[in-house]
Design a protein around this motif. Structure first.
Motif, PDB file in Angstrom:
ATOM      1  N   LEU A   1      45.426  22.474  47.897  1.00 59.06           N
ATOM      2  CA  LEU A   1      44.069  23.003  47.762  1.00 59.06           C
ATOM      3  C   LEU A   1      43.934  24.363  48.439  1.00 59.06           C
ATOM      4  CD1 LEU A   1      41.891  19.818  48.336  1.00 59.06           C
ATOM      5  CD2 LEU A   1      41.996  21.182  46.247  1.00 59.06           C
ATOM      6  N   ALA A   2      44.462  24.477  49.637  1.00 62.10           N
ATOM      7  CA  ALA A   2      44.358  25.746  50.364  1.00 62.10           C
ATOM      8  C   ALA A   2      45.074  26.859  49.612  1.00 62.10           C
ATOM      9  CB  ALA A   2      44.934  25.595  51.776  1.00 62.10           C
ATOM     10  N   PHE A   3      46.276  26.560  49.125  1.00 65.25           N
ATOM     11  CA  PHE A   3      47.034  27.587  48.405  1.00 65.25           C
ATOM     12  C   PHE A   3      46.329  28.008  47.127  1.00 65.25           C
ATOM     13  CE2 PHE A   3      50.013  28.343  44.857  1.00 65.25           C
ATOM     14  CZ  PHE A   3      50.416  29.613  45.222  1.00 65.25           C
ATOM     15  N   TYR A   4      45.973  27.061  46.284  1.00 67.23           N
ATOM     16  CA  TYR A   4      45.421  27.438  44.977  1.00 67.23           C
ATOM     17  C   TYR A   4      44.010  28.010  45.073  1.00 67.23           C
ATOM     18  CZ  TYR A   4      49.351  26.105  42.128  1.00 67.23           C
ATOM     19  OH  TYR A   4      50.603  26.073  41.536  1.00 67.23           O
ATOM     20  N   ASN A   5      43.243  27.633  46.072  1.00 63.98           N
ATOM     21  CA  ASN A   5      41.951  28.288  46.248  1.00 63.98           C
ATOM     22  C   ASN A   5      42.132  29.756  46.634  1.00 63.98           C
ATOM     23  OD1 ASN A   5      40.426  26.041  45.579  1.00 63.98           O
ATOM     24  ND2 ASN A   5      40.243  25.328  47.690  1.00 63.98           N
ATOM     25  N   GLU A   6      43.097  30.037  47.497  1.00 59.09           N
ATOM     26  CA  GLU A   6      43.364  31.428  47.887  1.00 59.09           C
ATOM     27  C   GLU A   6      44.005  32.207  46.739  1.00 59.09           C
ATOM     28  OE1 GLU A   6      45.548  31.759  51.535  1.00 59.09           O
ATOM     29  OE2 GLU A   6      44.376  30.166  52.502  1.00 59.09           O
ATOM     30  N   TYR A   7      44.979  31.596  46.107  1.00 61.39           N
ATOM     31  CA  TYR A   7      45.702  32.270  45.020  1.00 61.39           C
ATOM     32  C   TYR A   7      44.763  32.592  43.861  1.00 61.39           C
ATOM     33  CZ  TYR A   7      49.376  32.980  41.470  1.00 61.39           C
ATOM     34  OH  TYR A   7      50.175  33.494  40.480  1.00 61.39           O
ATOM     35  N   SER A   8      43.926  31.627  43.481  1.00 60.97           N
ATOM     36  CA  SER A   8      43.022  31.864  42.357  1.00 60.97           C
ATOM     37  C   SER A   8      42.024  32.966  42.669  1.00 60.97           C
ATOM     38  CB  SER A   8      42.301  30.572  41.976  1.00 60.97           C
ATOM     39  OG  SER A   8      41.464  30.120  43.032  1.00 60.97           O
ATOM     40  N   ALA A   9      41.565  33.045  43.913  1.00 56.95           N
ATOM     41  CA  ALA A   9      40.620  34.102  44.277  1.00 56.95           C
ATOM     42  C   ALA A   9      41.243  35.483  44.101  1.00 56.95           C
ATOM     43  CB  ALA A   9      40.165  33.915  45.722  1.00 56.95           C
ATOM     44  N   LEU A  10      42.555  35.571  44.225  1.00 52.03           N
ATOM     45  CA  LEU A  10      43.250  36.848  44.096  1.00 52.03           C
ATOM     46  C   LEU A  10      43.605  37.196  42.658  1.00 52.03           C
ATOM     47  CD1 LEU A  10      45.643  36.547  47.170  1.00 52.03           C
ATOM     48  CD2 LEU A  10      43.621  37.993  46.984  1.00 52.03           C
ATOM     49  N   ILE A  11      43.861  36.180  41.827  1.00 58.74           N
ATOM     50  CA  ILE A  11      44.327  36.484  40.471  1.00 58.74           C
ATOM     51  C   ILE A  11      43.251  36.319  39.408  1.00 58.74           C
ATOM     52  CG2 ILE A  11      46.659  35.775  41.128  1.00 58.74           C
ATOM     53  CD1 ILE A  11      46.248  33.391  39.125  1.00 58.74           C
ATOM     54  N   PHE A  12      42.164  35.626  39.698  1.00 61.72           N
ATOM     55  CA  PHE A  12      41.107  35.474  38.700  1.00 61.72           C
ATOM     56  C   PHE A  12      40.296  36.765  38.645  1.00 61.72           C
ATOM     57  CE2 PHE A  12      40.658  30.530  38.849  1.00 61.72           C
ATOM     58  CZ  PHE A  12      41.972  30.416  38.425  1.00 61.72           C
ATOM     59  N   GLN A  13      40.982  37.842  38.301  1.00 56.53           N
ATOM     60  CA  GLN A  13      40.381  39.166  38.232  1.00 56.53           C
ATOM     61  C   GLN A  13      40.855  39.846  36.957  1.00 56.53           C
ATOM     62  OE1 GLN A  13      41.016  41.389  41.836  1.00 56.53           O
ATOM     63  NE2 GLN A  13      40.371  39.692  43.145  1.00 56.53           N
ATOM     64  N   ARG A  14      39.997  40.694  36.434  1.00 56.29           N
ATOM     65  CA  ARG A  14      40.253  41.318  35.141  1.00 56.29           C
ATOM     66  C   ARG A  14      41.588  42.047  35.115  1.00 56.29           C
ATOM     67  NH1 ARG A  14      39.369  46.245  32.537  1.00 56.29           N
ATOM     68  NH2 ARG A  14      38.714  46.064  30.349  1.00 56.29           N
ATOM     69  N   GLU A  15      41.872  42.876  36.117  1.00 55.17           N
ATOM     70  CA  GLU A  15      43.099  43.675  36.107  1.00 55.17           C
ATOM     71  C   GLU A  15      44.337  42.795  36.099  1.00 55.17           C
ATOM     72  OE1 GLU A  15      40.591  44.160  38.155  1.00 55.17           O
ATOM     73  OE2 GLU A  15      39.839  46.191  37.715  1.00 55.17           O
ATOM     74  N   TRP A  16      44.350  41.774  36.957  1.00 55.41           N
ATOM     75  CA  TRP A  16      45.527  40.899  37.049  1.00 55.41           C
ATOM     76  C   TRP A  16      45.782  40.228  35.702  1.00 55.41           C
ATOM     77  CZ3 TRP A  16      47.843  36.339  36.313  1.00 55.41           C
ATOM     78  CH2 TRP A  16      48.951  35.997  37.107  1.00 55.41           C
ATOM     79  N   MET A  17      44.742  39.614  35.147  1.00 55.69           N
ATOM     80  CA  MET A  17      44.912  38.850  33.921  1.00 55.69           C
ATOM     81  C   MET A  17      45.295  39.727  32.736  1.00 55.69           C
ATOM     82  SD  MET A  17      44.489  35.602  34.329  1.00 55.69           S
ATOM     83  CE  MET A  17      44.071  34.565  35.741  1.00 55.69           C
ATOM     84  N   ARG A  18      44.620  40.843  32.583  1.00 52.41           N
ATOM     85  CA  ARG A  18      44.861  41.668  31.402  1.00 52.41           C
ATOM     86  C   ARG A  18      46.224  42.367  31.462  1.00 52.41           C
ATOM     87  NH1 ARG A  18      40.903  42.724  27.831  1.00 52.41           N
ATOM     88  NH2 ARG A  18      41.691  44.817  27.421  1.00 52.41           N
ATOM     89  N   ILE A  19      46.609  42.872  32.610  1.00 54.86           N
ATOM     90  CA  ILE A  19      47.931  43.503  32.709  1.00 54.86           C
ATOM     91  C   ILE A  19      49.023  42.462  32.474  1.00 54.86           C
ATOM     92  CG2 ILE A  19      49.560  44.639  34.270  1.00 54.86           C
ATOM     93  CD1 ILE A  19      47.188  46.116  35.489  1.00 54.86           C
ATOM     94  N   PHE A  20      48.834  41.262  32.997  1.00 56.97           N
ATOM     95  CA  PHE A  20      49.825  40.206  32.797  1.00 56.97           C
ATOM     96  C   PHE A  20      49.950  39.848  31.319  1.00 56.97           C
ATOM     97  CE2 PHE A  20      51.555  35.871  33.109  1.00 56.97           C
ATOM     98  CZ  PHE A  20      52.621  36.113  33.971  1.00 56.97           C
ATOM     99  N   MET A  21      48.825  39.723  30.629  1.00 62.02           N
ATOM    100  CA  MET A  21      48.859  39.407  29.207  1.00 62.02           C
ATOM    101  C   MET A  21      49.483  40.539  28.394  1.00 62.02           C
ATOM    102  SD  MET A  21      47.698  36.334  28.593  1.00 62.02           S
ATOM    103  CE  MET A  21      48.443  35.783  30.142  1.00 62.02           C
ATOM    104  N   PHE A  22      49.077  41.774  28.673  1.00 61.37           N
ATOM    105  CA  PHE A  22      49.653  42.919  27.971  1.00 61.37           C
ATOM    106  C   PHE A  22      51.158  43.008  28.207  1.00 61.37           C
ATOM    107  CE2 PHE A  22      45.338  45.130  27.944  1.00 61.37           C
ATOM    108  CZ  PHE A  22      45.218  45.097  26.563  1.00 61.37           C
ATOM    109  N   SER A  23      51.580  42.750  29.434  1.00 54.76           N
ATOM    110  CA  SER A  23      53.003  42.807  29.753  1.00 54.76           C
ATOM    111  C   SER A  23      53.781  41.760  28.970  1.00 54.76           C
ATOM    112  CB  SER A  23      53.205  42.604  31.261  1.00 54.76           C
ATOM    113  OG  SER A  23      54.573  42.595  31.583  1.00 54.76           O
ATOM    114  N   GLY A  24      53.220  40.555  28.878  1.00 59.71           N
ATOM    115  CA  GLY A  24      53.884  39.501  28.117  1.00 59.71           C
ATOM    116  C   GLY A  24      53.980  39.825  26.644  1.00 59.71           C
ATOM    117  N   LEU A  25      52.909  40.347  26.075  1.00 61.65           N
ATOM    118  CA  LEU A  25      52.909  40.692  24.649  1.00 61.65           C
ATOM    119  C   LEU A  25      53.896  41.812  24.348  1.00 61.65           C
ATOM    120  CD1 LEU A  25      49.069  40.546  23.953  1.00 61.65           C
ATOM    121  CD2 LEU A  25      50.803  38.967  23.083  1.00 61.65           C
TER     122      LEU A  25
END
Length: 214
Positions: free
Chosen positions: A104-128
């Motif tokens: 719980l401690a890890f995923y609450n901290e991790y999600s707060a850092l990655i549930f952001q527009r830049e992280w998600m979109r760059i990751f998706m673009f990189s994969g595509l």
């Protein structure tokens, strides 16, 4: 007056002038805008357009990042590796704390850092785009976080319910999908993301036969 002060001037894209920033501040300005730029247009975005957004010449941009690959590498360091806390592996393997509390401690901290527009979109673009960033990040995540986590669950799992790396990735991917829903699919996130994360963790632990106090 010192040539590096805020009142000195530097060439802009349109041939005008703008105040010259100290080198480190200019580099950070370019990197900040590059993160926003690539999140918006994808990794195929060209550096001339990025320079235009910044109001500087392309040659000035390349003074700080010799190639586009160098710039993307800096974006990767900032957005991905820079958000991985160095103490997470130790905290995840601290058996004085119940495994559920550690997760719980890890995923609450991790999600707060990655549930952001830049992280998600760059990751998706990189994969595509088939870029190496995703592969490097996922390998690093697997080695530093997920494999140690598998060892922790293996140590506590009941006989006949031994988890595999696939099970760990399913847990991780399901949690990351909460952010993908919001920033990629533009769907409403759960009313309480932390509660959704807790349910995912509890399902995983139940599958492994691990109780909340183990």
């Amino acid at each position: 007056m010192d040539g590096q002060t805020e009142t000195s001037r530097a060439e802009t894209e349109d041939g005008g002038t703008r105040r010259r920033l100290p080198p480190e501040e200019r580099r950070q300005q370019i990197l900040d805008e590059a993160v926003r730029f690539f999140a918006e247009v994808g990794l195929d975005g060209n550096t001339r357009d990025l320079a235009r957004r910044l109001g500087v010449t392309q040659s000035l941009l390349f003074k700080y990042f010799a190639t586009k690959d160098d710039l993307i590498e800096a974006v990767y360091e900032r957005v991905y590796l820079g958000r991985l806390s160095p103490d997470w592996p130790d905290r995840l393997t601290d058996r004085s704390v119940p495994l559920r509390a550690r997760l719980l401690a890890f995923y609450n901290e991790y999600s707060a850092l990655i549930f952001q527009r830049e992280w998600m979109r760059i990751f998706m673009f990189s994969g595509l785009a088939g870029a190496a960033l995703n592969h490097r990040y996922l390998k690093h995540l697997g080695d530093v976080i997920l494999r140690p986590l598998l060892a922790e669950t293996e140590a506590l799992a009941t006989p006949g319910a031994q988890p595999t790396m696939e099970d760990i990735w399913n847990l991780h991917g399901g949690i990351v999908y909460i952010g993908i829903r919001q920033h990629i699919y533009r769907m409403p996130p759960p009313d309480d993301p932390d509660e959704a994360i807790a349910r995912a963790i509890d399902r995983y632990l139940a599958f492994c036969g691990i109780g909340p106090e183990d």
